[in-house]
Each structure stands twice: as C-alpha cells, then as structure tokens.
Design a protein around this motif. Structure first.
Motif, PDB file in Angstrom:
ATOM      1  N   SER A  22     -81.999 -48.648 -10.268  1.00 34.68           N
ATOM      2  CA  SER A  22     -82.364 -48.672 -11.694  1.00 34.68           C
ATOM      3  C   SER A  22     -82.362 -50.085 -12.263  1.00 34.68           C
ATOM      4  CB  SER A  22     -81.417 -47.792 -12.515  1.00 34.68           C
ATOM      5  OG  SER A  22     -80.165 -48.430 -12.702  1.00 34.68           O
ATOM      6  N   GLY A  23     -81.518 -50.943 -11.712  1.00 34.80           N
ATOM      7  CA  GLY A  23     -81.396 -52.291 -12.245  1.00 34.80           C
ATOM      8  C   GLY A  23     -80.684 -52.342 -13.594  1.00 34.80           C
ATOM      9  N   ASN A  24     -80.145 -51.225 -14.019  1.00 38.77           N
ATOM     10  CA  ASN A  24     -79.463 -51.138 -15.314  1.00 38.77           C
ATOM     11  C   ASN A  24     -78.014 -51.614 -15.163  1.00 38.77           C
ATOM     12  OD1 ASN A  24     -77.906 -50.106 -17.527  1.00 38.77           O
ATOM     13  ND2 ASN A  24     -79.564 -48.671 -17.984  1.00 38.77           N
ATOM     14  N   PRO A  25     -77.618 -52.652 -15.886  1.00 36.75           N
ATOM     15  CA  PRO A  25     -76.252 -53.173 -15.768  1.00 36.75           C
ATOM     16  C   PRO A  25     -75.181 -52.125 -16.109  1.00 36.75           C
ATOM     17  CG  PRO A  25     -77.621 -54.706 -17.001  1.00 36.75           C
ATOM     18  CD  PRO A  25     -78.427 -53.451 -16.810  1.00 36.75           C
ATOM     19  N   GLN A  26     -75.463 -51.246 -17.048  1.00 38.03           N
ATOM     20  CA  GLN A  26     -74.476 -50.219 -17.391  1.00 38.03           C
ATOM     21  C   GLN A  26     -74.280 -49.234 -16.248  1.00 38.03           C
ATOM     22  OE1 GLN A  26     -74.825 -48.535 -21.350  1.00 38.03           O
ATOM     23  NE2 GLN A  26     -75.868 -50.398 -22.025  1.00 38.03           N
ATOM     24  N   HIS A  27     -75.347 -48.953 -15.512  1.00 35.31           N
ATOM     25  CA  HIS A  27     -75.211 -48.101 -14.331  1.00 35.31           C
ATOM     26  C   HIS A  27     -74.364 -48.812 -13.274  1.00 35.31           C
ATOM     27  CE1 HIS A  27     -79.287 -46.001 -15.369  1.00 35.31           C
ATOM     28  NE2 HIS A  27     -78.324 -45.696 -16.234  1.00 35.31           N
ATOM     29  N   ARG A  28     -74.584 -50.111 -13.157  1.00 37.01           N
ATOM     30  CA  ARG A  28     -73.793 -50.916 -12.208  1.00 37.01           C
ATOM     31  C   ARG A  28     -72.321 -50.876 -12.593  1.00 37.01           C
ATOM     32  NH1 ARG A  28     -72.608 -52.655  -7.462  1.00 37.01           N
ATOM     33  NH2 ARG A  28     -71.813 -54.764  -7.357  1.00 37.01           N
ATOM     34  N   ASP A  51     -60.021 -56.085  -9.122  1.00 39.75           N
ATOM     35  CA  ASP A  51     -61.250 -56.892  -9.100  1.00 39.75           C
ATOM     36  C   ASP A  51     -62.448 -56.075  -9.578  1.00 39.75           C
ATOM     37  OD1 ASP A  51     -59.854 -59.088  -8.141  1.00 39.75           O
ATOM     38  OD2 ASP A  51     -60.404 -58.730  -6.041  1.00 39.75           O
ATOM     39  N   LEU A  52     -62.534 -54.835  -9.127  1.00 36.90           N
ATOM     40  CA  LEU A  52     -63.654 -53.969  -9.518  1.00 36.90           C
ATOM     41  C   LEU A  52     -63.595 -53.627 -11.005  1.00 36.90           C
ATOM     42  CD1 LEU A  52     -63.594 -51.680  -6.375  1.00 36.90           C
ATOM     43  CD2 LEU A  52     -65.413 -53.309  -6.981  1.00 36.90           C
ATOM     44  N   TYR A  53     -62.389 -53.331 -11.512  1.00 33.77           N
ATOM     45  CA  TYR A  53     -62.244 -53.078 -12.951  1.00 33.77           C
ATOM     46  C   TYR A  53     -62.710 -54.302 -13.743  1.00 33.77           C
ATOM     47  CZ  TYR A  53     -59.441 -48.780 -12.410  1.00 33.77           C
ATOM     48  OH  TYR A  53     -59.012 -47.510 -12.123  1.00 33.77           O
ATOM     49  N   ALA A  54     -62.290 -55.477 -13.301  1.00 34.56           N
ATOM     50  CA  ALA A  54     -62.662 -56.704 -14.012  1.00 34.56           C
ATOM     51  C   ALA A  54     -64.184 -56.886 -14.041  1.00 34.56           C
ATOM     52  CB  ALA A  54     -61.987 -57.914 -13.364  1.00 34.56           C
ATOM     53  N   GLN A  55     -64.849 -56.594 -12.932  1.00 32.66           N
ATOM     54  CA  GLN A  55     -66.305 -56.713 -12.894  1.00 32.66           C
ATOM     55  C   GLN A  55     -66.959 -55.726 -13.861  1.00 32.66           C
ATOM     56  OE1 GLN A  55     -68.079 -56.770  -8.894  1.00 32.66           O
ATOM     57  NE2 GLN A  55     -66.040 -57.298  -8.112  1.00 32.66           N
ATOM     58  N   ALA A  56     -66.496 -54.487 -13.851  1.00 30.86           N
ATOM     59  CA  ALA A  56     -67.066 -53.466 -14.740  1.00 30.86           C
ATOM     60  C   ALA A  56     -66.824 -53.837 -16.196  1.00 30.86           C
ATOM     61  CB  ALA A  56     -66.462 -52.096 -14.428  1.00 30.86           C
ATOM     62  N   ILE A  57     -65.625 -54.283 -16.506  1.00 32.16           N
ATOM     63  CA  ILE A  57     -65.270 -54.663 -17.879  1.00 32.16           C
ATOM     64  C   ILE A  57     -66.148 -55.822 -18.352  1.00 32.16           C
ATOM     65  CG2 ILE A  57     -63.424 -55.750 -19.245  1.00 32.16           C
ATOM     66  CD1 ILE A  57     -61.480 -53.901 -17.523  1.00 32.16           C
ATOM     67  N   THR A  58     -66.379 -56.783 -17.466  1.00 36.68           N
ATOM     68  CA  THR A  58     -67.240 -57.916 -17.804  1.00 36.68           C
ATOM     69  C   THR A  58     -68.659 -57.465 -18.112  1.00 36.68           C
ATOM     70  OG1 THR A  58     -65.893 -59.448 -16.511  1.00 36.68           O
ATOM     71  CG2 THR A  58     -68.172 -60.106 -16.951  1.00 36.68           C
ATOM     72  N   TYR A  60     -69.650 -54.469 -19.127  1.00 30.76           N
ATOM     73  CA  TYR A  60     -69.655 -53.751 -20.407  1.00 30.76           C
ATOM     74  C   TYR A  60     -69.568 -54.731 -21.577  1.00 30.76           C
ATOM     75  CZ  TYR A  60     -69.175 -49.132 -18.208  1.00 30.76           C
ATOM     76  OH  TYR A  60     -69.382 -47.977 -17.497  1.00 30.76           O
ATOM     77  N   ALA A  61     -68.762 -55.759 -21.444  1.00 26.43           N
ATOM     78  CA  ALA A  61     -68.641 -56.765 -22.511  1.00 26.43           C
ATOM     79  C   ALA A  61     -69.967 -57.483 -22.723  1.00 26.43           C
ATOM     80  CB  ALA A  61     -67.531 -57.759 -22.180  1.00 26.43           C
ATOM     81  N   GLU A  62     -70.598 -57.888 -21.631  1.00 26.27           N
ATOM     82  CA  GLU A  62     -71.884 -58.588 -21.729  1.00 26.27           C
ATOM     83  C   GLU A  62     -72.969 -57.714 -22.349  1.00 26.27           C
ATOM     84  OE1 GLU A  62     -72.464 -59.663 -17.636  1.00 26.27           O
ATOM     85  OE2 GLU A  62     -71.275 -61.515 -17.827  1.00 26.27           O
ATOM     86  N   GLN A  63     -72.867 -56.407 -22.142  1.00 27.32           N
ATOM     87  CA  GLN A  63     -73.857 -55.466 -22.670  1.00 27.32           C
ATOM     88  C   GLN A  63     -73.520 -55.007 -24.093  1.00 27.32           C
ATOM     89  OE1 GLN A  63     -76.808 -54.422 -21.008  1.00 27.32           O
ATOM     90  NE2 GLN A  63     -76.184 -56.262 -19.908  1.00 27.32           N
ATOM     91  N   GLY A  64     -72.371 -55.452 -24.612  1.00 31.48           N
ATOM     92  CA  GLY A  64     -71.964 -55.052 -25.954  1.00 31.48           C
ATOM     93  C   GLY A  64     -71.500 -53.611 -26.030  1.00 31.48           C
ATOM     94  N   CYS A  65     -71.047 -53.070 -24.919  1.00 29.33           N
ATOM     95  CA  CYS A  65     -70.577 -51.677 -24.839  1.00 29.33           C
ATOM     96  C   CYS A  65     -69.058 -51.655 -25.029  1.00 29.33           C
ATOM     97  CB  CYS A  65     -70.966 -51.061 -23.508  1.00 29.33           C
ATOM     98  SG  CYS A  65     -72.728 -51.023 -23.204  1.00 29.33           S
ATOM     99  N   LEU A  66     -68.641 -51.804 -26.263  1.00 28.47           N
ATOM    100  CA  LEU A  66     -67.231 -51.967 -26.590  1.00 28.47           C
ATOM    101  C   LEU A  66     -66.390 -50.753 -26.183  1.00 28.47           C
ATOM    102  CD1 LEU A  66     -65.518 -54.147 -27.977  1.00 28.47           C
ATOM    103  CD2 LEU A  66     -65.823 -52.892 -30.118  1.00 28.47           C
ATOM    104  N   VAL A  67     -66.858 -49.564 -26.486  1.00 30.63           N
ATOM    105  CA  VAL A  67     -66.077 -48.357 -26.165  1.00 30.63           C
ATOM    106  C   VAL A  67     -65.953 -48.193 -24.654  1.00 30.63           C
ATOM    107  CG1 VAL A  67     -65.983 -45.841 -26.362  1.00 30.63           C
ATOM    108  CG2 VAL A  67     -66.625 -47.225 -28.341  1.00 30.63           C
ATOM    109  N   ALA A  72     -62.725 -48.480 -19.732  1.00 27.65           N
ATOM    110  CA  ALA A  72     -62.474 -49.027 -18.401  1.00 27.65           C
ATOM    111  C   ALA A  72     -61.045 -49.558 -18.281  1.00 27.65           C
ATOM    112  CB  ALA A  72     -63.482 -50.129 -18.084  1.00 27.65           C
ATOM    113  N   GLN A  73     -60.416 -49.835 -19.408  1.00 30.58           N
ATOM    114  CA  GLN A  73     -59.040 -50.337 -19.385  1.00 30.58           C
ATOM    115  C   GLN A  73     -58.031 -49.242 -19.012  1.00 30.58           C
ATOM    116  OE1 GLN A  73     -58.364 -53.410 -19.449  1.00 30.58           O
ATOM    117  NE2 GLN A  73     -60.090 -54.353 -20.490  1.00 30.58           N
ATOM    118  N   ILE A  74     -58.424 -47.976 -19.099  1.00 32.75           N
ATOM    119  CA  ILE A  74     -57.481 -46.886 -18.812  1.00 32.75           C
ATOM    120  C   ILE A  74     -56.916 -47.048 -17.405  1.00 32.75           C
ATOM    121  CG2 ILE A  74     -57.218 -44.386 -18.529  1.00 32.75           C
ATOM    122  CD1 ILE A  74     -59.430 -44.129 -20.761  1.00 32.75           C
TER     123      ILE A  74
END
Length: 171
Positions: A22-28, A51-58, A60-67, A72-74
């Motif tokens: 898909s190339g969609n960062p949120q899917h990634r 490391d994986l949590y940190a990548q996902a969190i980054t 989401y942050a870059e995409q402006g997906c705050l929630v 992801a912090q759970i």
C-alpha cells in the motif's frame, strides 16, 4: 496472540507485507506495532519490541496521528519498564494518558493504567500501582464492562499489591 504464537507472527508479517504494497505509512506503523506486541508479549524479546514501538510511534507522530501514537504507548510503557527504563516509561505514560483522556479513548486509557501499574509493582511501588489499578477498574466500571476478564486481571494484580502492603484481608 497469546494462544497461537506462530499464527500471530504470520499475521504480523502479512500486515507488514500489505503495508509495503500500500505504501501507506499508517499501515506500516500498524504492522510495526503488531510485531512489537508479538515480540513483547509472545516472545519476550523486549529490546526488539522497544525498537519496533519507537519506529511505530515515530511514524504516527510524523503522520499527525496523535491518538494512535498514544495508543502505541500502551505496550511500550510495559516494555520500557521490563527493560529498566523507568523514567522513559513514566514519561510515555504521562503523555499518552493525557492524550487518551482528552480524546475519550477510555478502553485504551484503562489498558495504559494497567501497564504502568505493573511497572510500578515491579519497582515495589505498590501504593502507586494500586492507585493505577483502581483507576483502570473505575474506567472499566464506567464503561459498563465490570466482571469481564479485564477486571479479573486487575483484581489478581491488585491482590499482589495489597499483599505487599500487608493488607491481607483485602488481598
């Protein structure tokens, strides 16, 4: 996830492959988050999970997906606690709890409280852990899901903290 470890890992690989297509960062980010959960919960590979949590969190942050970033912090809070990175776990918990509360993400907020409570329990901070377990329990109660397995897990953990505080009758 807990009952079918190999199936869980196949699903995480499928999510990541679909994200590549898909190339969609949120899917990634979702694929990374799923693999982080599997590494932490299923495999006990906490460093890789962090490391994986940190990548996902980054992402989401870059995409402006705050929630989603807060959600992801759970798992991240628990993983950081296991790794002894308590100050990071506390900071992540504090930030995510504010975001989840502001966005009325009650179920996720309760789960976040539980994971931070477990971190506090592991540190011997039983009073703080008990307060967080009670917050999670109250959140579930307000959502009308008392008595379900979520609340039962809280009670088991509360009993340990109550015992540690020599509150044996309550435990």
């Amino acid at each position: 996830m807990r009952n079918e470890a190999q199936q869980c890992l196949r699903v995480t690989k499928l999510l990541e492959a679909l994200a590549d297509i898909s190339g969609n960062p949120q899917h990634r980010a979702l694929g990374l988050l799923a693999r982080a959960n599997a590494c932490s919960i299923v495999l006990g590979e906490y460093r890789q999970a962090a490391d994986l949590y940190a990548q996902a969190i980054t992402i989401y942050a870059e995409q402006g997906c705050l929630v989603e970033q807060a959600q992801a912090q759970i798992g991240n809070v628990f993983t950081l606690g296991v790794l002894g990175r308590h100050a990071e776990a506390q900071a992540s918990y504090q930030w995510a709890s504010e975001v989840l509360q502001a966005n009325k993400a009650w179920f996720q907020l309760a789960r976040l409280h539980i994971n931070m409570a477990i971190v506090n329990s592991r540190l011997g901070e039983d009073s703080q852990a008990l307060a967080l377990f009670d917050q999670a329990k109250e959140t579930y109660r307000q959502m009308g899901i008392e008595g379900e397995h979520h609340c039962l897990r809280i009670e088991i953990n509360r009993a340990v903290d109550l015992r540690n505080l020599a509150r044996f009758d309550e435990a």
